[in-house]
Design an enzyme around this catalytic site. Structure first.
Site, PDB file in Angstrom:
ATOM      1  N   CYS A 163       0.745  -1.263  -0.136  1.00 19.64           N
ATOM      2  CA  CYS A 163      -0.081   0.099   0.083  1.00 19.64           C
ATOM      3  C   CYS A 163       0.651   1.320  -0.095  1.00 19.64           C
ATOM      4  CB  CYS A 163      -0.875  -0.014   1.309  1.00 19.64           C
ATOM      5  SG  CYS A 163      -2.013  -1.778   1.392  1.00 19.64           S
ATOM      6  N   HIS A 302      -3.199   7.706   5.870  1.00 17.50           N
ATOM      7  CA  HIS A 302      -3.283   6.474   5.274  1.00 17.50           C
ATOM      8  C   HIS A 302      -4.671   6.019   5.421  1.00 17.50           C
ATOM      9  CE1 HIS A 302      -2.295   3.009   3.186  1.00 17.50           C
ATOM     10  NE2 HIS A 302      -2.450   2.070   4.276  1.00 17.50           N
ATOM     11  N   GLU A 313      -1.927   5.089  13.401  1.00 15.61           N
ATOM     12  CA  GLU A 313      -1.506   6.276  12.572  1.00 15.61           C
ATOM     13  C   GLU A 313      -1.987   7.369  13.736  1.00 15.61           C
ATOM     14  OE1 GLU A 313      -1.949   8.280   8.297  1.00 15.61           O
ATOM     15  OE2 GLU A 313      -3.297   6.607   8.804  1.00 15.61           O
ATOM     16  N   LYS A 334      -9.722   7.984   1.884  1.00 12.76           N
ATOM     17  CA  LYS A 334     -10.076   6.498   1.335  1.00 12.76           C
ATOM     18  C   LYS A 334     -11.784   6.384   1.880  1.00 12.76           C
ATOM     19  CE  LYS A 334      -5.819   4.218   1.804  1.00 12.76           C
ATOM     20  NZ  LYS A 334      -4.796   5.385   1.907  1.00 12.76           N
ATOM     21  N   HIS A 339      -9.739   1.948  -0.822  1.00  7.62           N
ATOM     22  CA  HIS A 339      -8.302   1.711  -0.701  1.00  7.62           C
ATOM     23  C   HIS A 339      -7.671   1.119  -2.089  1.00  7.62           C
ATOM     24  CE1 HIS A 339      -4.423   1.007   0.405  1.00  7.62           C
ATOM     25  NE2 HIS A 339      -4.487   0.351   1.496  1.00  7.62           N
ATOM     26  N   PHE A 398       1.456  -3.083   4.017  1.00  8.84           N
ATOM     27  CA  PHE A 398       1.923  -4.468   4.429  1.00  8.84           C
ATOM     28  C   PHE A 398       3.216  -4.734   4.628  1.00  8.84           C
ATOM     29  CE2 PHE A 398      -2.512  -6.728   3.606  1.00  8.84           C
ATOM     30  CZ  PHE A 398      -2.829  -6.118   4.568  1.00  8.84           C
TER      31      PHE A 398
END
Length: 412
Positions: A163, A302, A313, A334, A339, A398
């Site tokens: 990502c 994010h 976050e 998002k 996403h 990830f």
């Protein structure tokens, strides 16, 4: 001496707009692009919602033969790149092609192509799959196709960091120009994984939201968040060295001034709960930009709408910004796009640059129930005006990959 790097063109195709302008306008308007999946039958799957590109017909953009030779993620990348190059006004024929490069990422590449060819192989034998299967499916082919289309003969790369891929792609292109290796770069990301296997794979790892209400599906920082919503599309930016852009009379849309990276080195999919890895990334980006935390006015988070990401976050922003965290505007777009995996950082970079230019922070849509663990100003449900010179965009992937970009508003 480090050179300045500016943005002269932006292109996008996304769940909330099939051009960069449409996407940015809809982001500020709070348009949610998440709907019931129409690209395949979801009757046998738990997840039925996604952020698909709307009203998309490949033959509206390519002749039939060209469309058949490109996987969907590559089609998206080329559409976005053509828009970015057109907006930049650059005349490729008069430039030194060896001084221009491409860095366009994809987290997964041509997954629908892999699915279709595997099904064909199971029925007809695997020696009967398409001779274009491999060149269509591999993740670097969007970058390669763009280099071929525009004749850019410098570095052509595809960074795969899940990502964080799109943000890493832009950041590394920024460094190439800043450090004198190139004068211009097409950079960003493209993704197309709204497919039975793509949705199924993320469903089985309990990463996706399984409800059927689009308004309560991707709800970053809300207490009731339960997973992310898959999106698709592409974002591509035309970056140039400042003097090069000025010399040819280009309109400058924004400036990239900082890039930071770090790795959690912790877990395959879970972020560090204390946010220390992402915080270090943000600190690195601000140091690279030569600015202090108080100078950043907005963060495009994010913000995936998963319980661990949003909590981590929030903690990371508090670690990186200290007391100034309370004064920041921070939102997750998002909530509108879903996403886009390897393309997310690219479309969010474009939205962030536009937010600075317009003096408006886009909202986090779907926010209803506050979470005490996510207590920053996440611009709930409606865009707000802002007076910021610097803005930040975060991507956390990830594998523990963290990437952050810092943008500067164009001086009046």
């Amino acid at each position: 001496m480090k050179r300045r790097v500016v943005i002269t063109g932006m292109g996008a195709i996304s769940p909330i707009g099939n051009t960069a302008t449409e996407m940015c306008n809809n982001a500020l308007a709070g348009v949610v692009g998440i709907e019931k999946i129409v690209g395949f039958d979801t009757a046998d799957q738990k997840v039925t919602l996604a952020g698909e590109v709307k009203n998309y017909e490949p033959t509206d953009y390519f002749d039939r033969m060209s469309a058949r030779r490109m996987a969907k993620f590559t089609q998206f990348a080329l559409i976005a790149a053509r828009e970015a190059v057109a907006q930049s006004g650059i005349d490729v024929s008069v430039e030194d092609p060896n001084r221009f490069g491409v860095n366009v990422s994809s987290g997964i590449g041509g997954l629908p192509t892999i699915e279709a060819e595997h099904e064909k192989g199971m029925k007809r034998g695997f020696d009967k799959v398409s001779p274009l299967f491999v060149p269509m499916a591999i993740s670097n082919m969007a970058a390669g196709t763009l280099a071929i289309e525009f004749g850019f003969k410098g570095s052509a790369s595809c960074i795969v960091t899940a990502c964080a891929s799109g943000t890493n792609a832009i950041g590394e292109a920024f460094r190439q120009i800043r450090d004198g290796y190139a004068d211009g770069f097409l950079t960003g990301g493209a993704e197309s994984t709204v497919s039975p296997l793509g949705i199924g794979g993320f469903t089985s790892m309990k990463a996706l939201h399984e409800g059927d209400d689009p308004a309560r599906a991707s709800i970053p920082f809300d207490k009731d968040r339960s997973g992310f919503v898959m999106g698709e599309g592409s974002g591509v930016l035309m970056l140039e060295e400042y003097e090069h852009a000025v010399k040819r009379g280009a309109k400058i849309l924004g400036e990239i001034v900082g890039y930071g990276v770090s790795c959690d080195a912790h877990h395959m999919t879970a972020p560090l709960e204390d946010g220390s890895g992402a915080a270090q990334c943000m600190k690195n980006a601000m140091k690279d930009a030569g600015i202090e935390p108080y100078q950043v006015g907005y963060i495009n988070a994010h913000g995936t709408s998963t319980p661990m990401n949003d909590r981590g976050e929030t903690a990371a922003v508090k670690l990186a910004f200290g007391e100034h965290a309370e004064n920041l505007l921070m939102s997750s777009t998002k909530s509108m796009t879903g996403h886009l995996l390897g393309a997310s950082g690219a479309v969010e970079a474009i939205i962030t640059v536009n937010a600075l230019a317009e003096g408006m922070a886009p909202p986090t849509m779907g926010y209803v129930n506050p979470d005490p663990d996510c207590d920053l100003n996440i611009v709930p449900n409606k865009a707000v005006s802002m007076d910021a010179e610097y803005a930040m965009s975060n991507s956390l992937g990830f594998g523990g990959h963290n990437a952050t970009l810092v943008f500067r508003k164009v001086a009046e």
